[in-house]
Scaffold this motif. Structure first.
Motif, PDB file in Angstrom:
ATOM      1  N   CYS A 683       0.870  -1.176   0.000  1.00 56.86           N
ATOM      2  CA  CYS A 683       0.000   0.000   0.000  1.00 56.86           C
ATOM      3  C   CYS A 683       0.908   1.227   0.000  1.00 56.86           C
ATOM      4  O   CYS A 683       1.987   1.214   0.600  1.00 56.86           O
ATOM      5  CB  CYS A 683      -0.908   0.032   1.235  1.00 56.86           C
ATOM      6  N   TYR A 684       0.474   2.286  -0.675  1.00 53.11           N
ATOM      7  CA  TYR A 684       1.301   3.479  -0.731  1.00 53.11           C
ATOM      8  C   TYR A 684       0.433   4.709  -0.576  1.00 53.11           C
ATOM      9  O   TYR A 684      -0.786   4.684  -0.772  1.00 53.11           O
ATOM     10  CB  TYR A 684       2.091   3.544  -2.041  1.00 53.11           C
ATOM     11  N   MET A 685       1.064   5.802  -0.221  1.00 56.27           N
ATOM     12  CA  MET A 685       0.377   7.085  -0.124  1.00 56.27           C
ATOM     13  C   MET A 685       1.401   8.193  -0.325  1.00 56.27           C
ATOM     14  O   MET A 685       2.480   8.169   0.269  1.00 56.27           O
ATOM     15  CB  MET A 685      -0.310   7.245   1.230  1.00 56.27           C
ATOM     16  N   THR A 686       1.073   9.142  -1.168  1.00 56.46           N
ATOM     17  CA  THR A 686       1.930  10.300  -1.409  1.00 56.46           C
ATOM     18  C   THR A 686       1.243  11.547  -0.871  1.00 56.46           C
ATOM     19  O   THR A 686       0.045  11.556  -0.615  1.00 56.46           O
ATOM     20  CB  THR A 686       2.208  10.466  -2.906  1.00 56.46           C
ATOM     21  N   GLY A 687       2.034  12.597  -0.736  1.00 60.66           N
ATOM     22  CA  GLY A 687       1.471  13.845  -0.233  1.00 60.66           C
ATOM     23  C   GLY A 687       0.947  13.723   1.180  1.00 60.66           C
ATOM     24  O   GLY A 687      -0.158  14.183   1.490  1.00 60.66           O
ATOM     25  N   LEU A 688       1.712  13.070   2.057  1.00 62.33           N
ATOM     26  CA  LEU A 688       1.285  12.935   3.450  1.00 62.33           C
ATOM     27  C   LEU A 688       1.040  14.305   4.069  1.00 62.33           C
ATOM     28  O   LEU A 688       1.724  15.283   3.751  1.00 62.33           O
ATOM     29  CB  LEU A 688       2.344  12.187   4.264  1.00 62.33           C
ATOM     30  N   SER A 691      -0.389  17.211  11.077  1.00 64.73           N
ATOM     31  CA  SER A 691      -1.544  17.245  11.975  1.00 64.73           C
ATOM     32  C   SER A 691      -2.397  18.483  11.780  1.00 64.73           C
ATOM     33  O   SER A 691      -3.578  18.499  12.117  1.00 64.73           O
ATOM     34  CB  SER A 691      -1.072  17.170  13.432  1.00 64.73           C
ATOM     35  N   SER A 692      -1.826  19.542  11.204  1.00 64.43           N
ATOM     36  CA  SER A 692      -2.598  20.753  10.918  1.00 64.43           C
ATOM     37  C   SER A 692      -3.349  20.678   9.599  1.00 64.43           C
ATOM     38  O   SER A 692      -4.103  21.584   9.254  1.00 64.43           O
ATOM     39  CB  SER A 692      -1.667  21.971  10.903  1.00 64.43           C
ATOM     40  N   GLY A 693      -3.141  19.589   8.830  1.00 65.82           N
ATOM     41  CA  GLY A 693      -3.819  19.416   7.552  1.00 65.82           C
ATOM     42  C   GLY A 693      -3.007  19.868   6.358  1.00 65.82           C
ATOM     43  O   GLY A 693      -3.458  19.733   5.216  1.00 65.82           O
ATOM     44  N   ASP A 694      -1.802  20.426   6.571  1.00 67.72           N
ATOM     45  CA  ASP A 694      -0.972  20.894   5.465  1.00 67.72           C
ATOM     46  C   ASP A 694      -0.353  19.715   4.728  1.00 67.72           C
ATOM     47  O   ASP A 694       0.120  18.755   5.347  1.00 67.72           O
ATOM     48  CB  ASP A 694       0.132  21.816   5.989  1.00 67.72           C
ATOM     49  N   GLU A 695      -0.325  19.819   3.396  1.00 73.21           N
ATOM     50  CA  GLU A 695       0.234  18.742   2.581  1.00 73.21           C
ATOM     51  C   GLU A 695       1.744  18.873   2.505  1.00 73.21           C
ATOM     52  O   GLU A 695       2.293  19.974   2.405  1.00 73.21           O
ATOM     53  CB  GLU A 695      -0.369  18.766   1.184  1.00 73.21           C
TER      54      GLU A 695
END
Length: 814
Positions: A683-688, A691-695
Motif C-alpha cells: 500500500c502506498y500514499m503520497t502527499g502525506l 496534523s494541521s492538515g498541510d500537505e
C-alpha cells in the motif's frame, strides 16, 4: 562694583540656560535614580513580599502541617518518576543514597539548621527507592515471546465478558509450571481468556491446560495506557488464550499459614460468586448488573448499554469499589449504630457510643473489603476510611489533610505503583480538594449562613431549609470533586461529562440514602429471611439510577464527551492542585501559575503526524482536516480506537471509524495522479499531511511482500514493512521493519520542515537506487510509479517517538 555684580548675574543666567539646553538635548537620569527613596522603596517592596510569603508559610506550617504535606507530595513524585525512567536504576545505589541523605537530613535537623529543602530531595530519593524495592522483590517475571505450552496452575478468579450471545471468561491463574520453563523465569500469574463454552470450573481448582501464551501487551501508542505494566504490578506476567484441553488435577496438600490463606481466599471468592448469582436470581433486568457491581465489584452481568450510559453521564465512578462505596458503607453503619445506641439512655450517658459506632463501622468496612474482592483500589479506599475511623476511636480529628497525607505515605510504601494509576490519583485529588474547600467555607460567611439554625420556625419550614442545605451540600460536593478530578479524567481517559453535576444531583442521593443503606439492611436481615422488602427498594433505586444515566447520556453531545489529551500537562495540574489544597493564605494563589502553564501545554503541545502499530500491520495518517485515517485496512481495532480517543475525535468513535480509510483504491485501475492505493504487494500514499492538515511532499509505503522493495525503496520517503527489509533499501529517510518495531513498540512520527541541501554523494545513492528499481520494477506498476522529486526548499525532517523505552524495565521482556 555695579558692573562686576551685573556681569556675575549675567554669567549665572548664561550658565543656567546652558544647563537647561543640555538637559533638553540629553537628559541625565542618573541623579533621578540616585534620589533618596526609589532604591529603598524597591528594596522594601522585595523585603515586604518575602516577609509576606514567609509569614504565610509559617502560618500554613503551624496550622496545616504544610511541611509534612509537601514531603508526601514529593514522595509520590519520586515513586512516579521511577515508572517513567528510560532504564532501570540500580537498587543498591538507591538504597545507599536513600540512607545517606536521610541520615544527613537528621543530623542537620539536630543541629537546628535549615533542612526542609533537603527533606524534599530525600522524599524524592526515598520514593524512587520504595518503587524500585517493590519492583525487585514483589513482582513477577514476564514472558519474552509468544508460544504454546501446557500450564499447570490454580484457578484464582473468573470474570465474565462479552454479551449474552457471545460470552467469554477471563481467568486469573496462579502458575505452578509452564512446560519446561525454568522456575526463575516462570510468571507467578497468567491472565487467560476462555472463548469456548463448555464445562464450568470453580475457583480454587487445580488444572492442567493447553494455552497459547503471549507477552504482556504494550501501549497502543507512545504515551498511551500501558496495560502490560498494569498487569505486571498485579503479579501477572503473561496473557493468553485457553484451548479446549482442560484437565482437573488433585489439589496440593498445604499446611500452616499457606493453607489457611489459600482456603480463606477461595472461600471469599466463592462467596462473591454466590452473592452475584443470588442477586441475579432475585432481581430482574438491568438493575441486577448494577447492584452486583456495587455489592461485590463484579461487572459480569452489567450490560454494555448501561455501562456506556454511566460513563457518558458522569456516573462511571460508582462502578469501581472505591472511596465512595467504602465511605457509604462505613458511614451508614456508623450513623446507624450510633442512632440505635442513642435510643438507650443507659448506654448513651455512661459510655462513648461514638467510639463503639466507629469500631462497628471499621469491622463492616473490612468485611466489605473482603467481599468486594480486595482489589488495589478497594484496599486504598479501605486504608483511607480506616485511618479516619481510627482517628475517631482515638478521639482525634478525623477528616484532616494531615490524616490524608499519612494514608498517602502508607499507600506509597505498600503500593507505589498506585501513584501513576488513575484510581489513586483521582481518589486523593477529590478528597484533598473537598477537605481544603470545606476548610475554607467553614470559616466563611457562606458556610455559616448555610449551616446556622433557624429557631422559632415551624416544622415544614425547618424541613424545607434542611432539605435545601442537604441538596446544596451534595451539589457543592459533586462540583468540587468533579472539578478536582477533571484533569486526571482527561489525561487518562480523554473523557469528560458535561452534565455530570446534574447527573450526580439526581442520582447520588438515591445511591447514598437508598441503594447502599438498604443493601446493608438486606444483608443484616438475610439470616432471618426478611431480605425481600429491602431488596425491592434497592431494585427501585437501581432502576432510577439507570434511568437518569440513560436520560443524561442521550442529552450529552458526543463532541463534548471525548477531549484531546495534549501533552504532559498532568504534573502541572497536579502541582496546582497541591498548592491550592496545602496552603490556605496568599500562597494558594500561586496555583494559578502552574495551572495556566498546564492549559497552555494542553492546547499547544505538538501532535503526531503518522502512527505505526507495533506489528506494522496498522498505520494511520492525517487527512486535510488533521483527523486520523487508516491506511489500507478497514478493521476498527482496539488500538485505533484508543488513538482516536487520544486525539479527541468523538465523531469517528461514534460511527466506529466511519469512512476514515485511505488506500482503498486498487493500483491496477489507478492513474498516475492517484495519491494512494493498495494491491497484494504493498500500500502506498503520497502527499502525506501534517496534523494541521498541510500537505507535504513526503510519501509512504506499507510493504506486504519482498517483491515490492525494488520499486518502493527508490521512490518513497518512509517504508513500513511486515517482512525483513533488505540492505539495498537505502533511498527512504525512515525505515521501520519488524525488528525495529518490536524493539521500539508503536511509533509516532513527526514531520518537521527543514531547509536541507542534498549533496552529490546522496544524489548518487538515490540515482543508483532509482536505476536498480527501474531494472527490476514490477510490470503491473511500471506506469504508475511516482517519479523521484528532490525539492530542497520543501525538505522535511522526520522525528520518532517510541512507545517502549530504549532501556530495560522489569515489565518488559528481556
Amino acid at each position: 562694583m555695579e558692573n562686576a555684580t551685573q556681569s556675575g548675574v549675567d554669567d549665572t543666567e548664561i550658565a543656567r540656560s546652558a544647563l537647561k539646553r543640555q538637559a533638553l538635548e540629553a537628559p541625565d537620569w542618573g541623579p533621578i535614580a540616585a534620589r533618596p527613596g526609589l532604591g529603598r522603596r524597591f528594596r522594601f517592596f522585595i523585603e515586604d513580599c518575602w516577609l509576606t510569603i514567609l509569614e504565610n508559610w509559617n502560618n500554613d506550617c503551624s496550622e496545616q502541617n504544610a511541611r509534612l504535606l509537601w514531603v508526601a507530595v514529593f514522595l509520590g513524585a519520586g515513586a512516579a518518576l521511577y515508572y517513567t525512567l528510560p532504564d532501570e536504576p540500580s537498587f543498591w545505589v538507591l538504597a545507599i543514597v536513600s540512607v545517606s541523605i536521610c541520615s544527613w537530613s537528621f543530623l542537620r535537623a539536630r543541629k537546628g539548621l535549615v533542612v526542609f529543602p533537603l527533606l524534599l530531595v530525600s522524599a524524592v530519593v526515598v520514593g524512587l527507592f520504595v518503587a524500585s524495592e517493590t519492583s525487585k522483590f514483589n513482582t513477577t517475571p514476564v514472558l519474552a515471546h509468544a508460544f504454546s505450552s501446557t500450564v499447570i496452575g490454580r484457578l484464582v478468579s473468573v470474570e465474565l465478558r462479552g454479551t449474552e450471545q457471545q460470552r467469554s471468561e477471563r481467568w486469573t491463574v496462579a502458575v505452578e509450571s509452564i512446560g519446561k520453563m525454568k522456575p526463575e523465569n516462570t510468571p507467578k500469574r497468567l491472565l487467560l481468556v476462555r472463548r469456548a463454552a463448555g464445562e464450568t470450573f470453580k475457583v480454587g481448582e487445580r488444572l492442567k491446560m493447553r494455552v497459547h501464551l503471549t507477552p504482556l501487551q504494550q501501549p497502543a501508542f507512545p504515551g498511551g495506557f500501558n496495560y502490560g505494566r498494569y498487569l505486571w504490578a498485579r503479579a501477572i506476567g503473561g496473557q493468553g488464550y485457553l484451548g479446549r484441553s482442560i484437565e482437573r488435577l488433585p489439589a496440593l496438600n498445604l499446611v500452616g499459614l499457606a493453607s489457611f490463606k489459600r482456603t480463606l481466599s477461595e472461600k471469599i471468592e466463592r462467596t462473591r460468586q454466590a452473592v452475584a448469582k443470588y442477586i441475579k436470581h432475585r432481581i430482574d433486568g438491568e438493575a441486577a448488573g448494577l447492584i452486583v457491581a456495587l455489592a461485590v465489584g463484579k461487572r459480569d452481568y452489567l450490560s454494555d448499554d448501561v455501562e456506556t450510559a454511566l460513563r457518558h453521564s458522569g456516573l462511571a465512578h460508582i462502578l469501581a469499589i472505591s472511596g465512595l462505596h467504602m465511605a457509604l458503607v462505613a458511614m451508614s453503619v456508623f450513623w446507624g449504630v450510633r442512632g440505635i445506641l442513642a435510643l438507650l439512655p443507659q448506654l448513651a450517658l455512661r459510655y462513648s457510643i461514638k467510639q463503639w459506632a466507629a469500631g462497628a463501622a471499621l469491622f463492616c468496612a473490612a468485611a466489605y473489603l473482603a467481599l468486594s474482592g480486595a482489589s488495589v483500589a478497594t484496599m486504598r479506599a479501605f486504608c483511607m476510611t480506616a485511618i479516619f475511623l481510627v482517628a475517631i476511636l482515638l478521639k482525634r480529628p478525623a477528616v484532616t489533610m494531615h490524616n490524608l497525607a499519612l494514608v498517602f505515605i502508607f499507600l506509597i510504601i505498600i503500593q507505589p505503583y498506585g501513584v501513576i494509576e488513575a484510581g489513586m490519583q483521582m481518589s486523593f485529588a477529590a478528597t484533598a480538594a473537598l477537605i481544603a474547600s470545606y476548610d475554607r467555607l467553614t470559616g466563611g460567611r457562606l458556610r455559616k449562613m448555610a449551616l446556622d439554625g433557624h429557631p422559632g420556625q415551624n416544622l415544614p419550614v425547618a424541613a424545607l431549609i434542611t432539605t435545601t442545605k442537604w441538596i446544596f451540600g451534595i451539589g457543592l460536593t459533586s462540583f468540587i470533586a468533579s472539578l478536582a478530578v477533571l484533569p486526571f479524567s482527561v489525561f487518562h481517559f480523554q473523557q469528560m461529562a458535561p452534565y455530570g453535576l446534574l447527573t450526580n444531583l439526581l442520582a447520588m442521593p438515591i445511591i447514598s440514602l437508598v441503594l447502599m443503606p438498604m443493601g446493608l439492611v438486606s444483608v443484616f436481615l438475610t439470616p432471618f429471611g426478611l431480605q425481600s422488602f429491602p431488596l425491592m427498594i434497592v431494585e427501585a433505586g437501581a432502576d432510577w439510577v439507570i434511568f437518569v444515566a440513560k436520560m443524561i447520556a442521550d442529552w450529552s453531545n458526543a463532541d463534548l464527551l471525548v477531549v484531546k489529551a495534549g501533552g504532559p500537562f498532568l504534573p502541572l495540574a497536579a502541582l496546582a492542585l497541591a498548592i491550592f489544597t496545602i496552603h490556605r493564605g496568599a500562597l494558594s494563589r500561586l496555583a494559578i501559575i502552574p495551572l495556566a502553564v498546564a492549559f497552555f501545554v494542553w492546547w499547544a503541545w505538538p501532535q503526531p503526524d503518522l502512527w505505526v502499530s507495533q506489528n506494522g500491520n496498522s498505520l494511520a495518517v492525517r487527512d486535510d482536516q488533521g483527523r486520523w485515517q487508516r491506511l489500507g485496512s478497514s478493521r476498527m481495532t482496539m488500538n485505533f480506537r484508543a488513538l482516536l480517543r487520544a486525539d479527541g475525535d468523538a465523531s469517528a468513535l461514534a460511527n466506529n471509524g466511519g469512512e476514515q480509510i485511505a488506500g482503498n483504491k486498487n493500483r491496477s485501475s489507478a492513474t498516475g495522479k492517484s495519491k494512494d492505493g493498495c494491491d497484494a504487494e504493498a500500500c502506498y500514499m503520497t502527499g502525506l499531511r501534517s496534523s494541521s492538515g498541510d500537505e507535504t511532499n513526503l510519501s509512504l509505503a506499507l510493504i506486504k511482500k519482498p517483491s515490492a522493495f525494488a520499486e518502493e525503496c527508490a521512490i518513497r520517503d518512509i517504508i513500513v514493512s511486515r517482512v525483513p527489509i533488505p540492505r539495498t533499501c537505502i533511498g527512504p529517510s525512515l525505515l521501520m521493519g519488524e525488528k525495529q518495531l518490536e524493539q521500539s513498540g508503536a511509533r509516532f512520527v513527526y514531520f518537521k520542515k527543514a531547509e536541507a541541501k542534498i549533496d552529490g554523494d546522496e544524489l548518487e545513492k538515490l540515482e543508483l537506487a532509482r536505476k536498480s528499481a527501474s531494472a527490476s520494477q514490477r510490470p503491473s506498476n511500471a506506469t504508475k510509479r511516482q517519479p523521484l522529486q528532490v525539492e530542497p526548499e520543501q525538505s522535511w525532517r522526520l522525528q520518532n517517538r517510541d512507545a517502549i523505552a530504549a532501556g530495560w524495565r522489569p515489565w518488559m521482556p528481556r
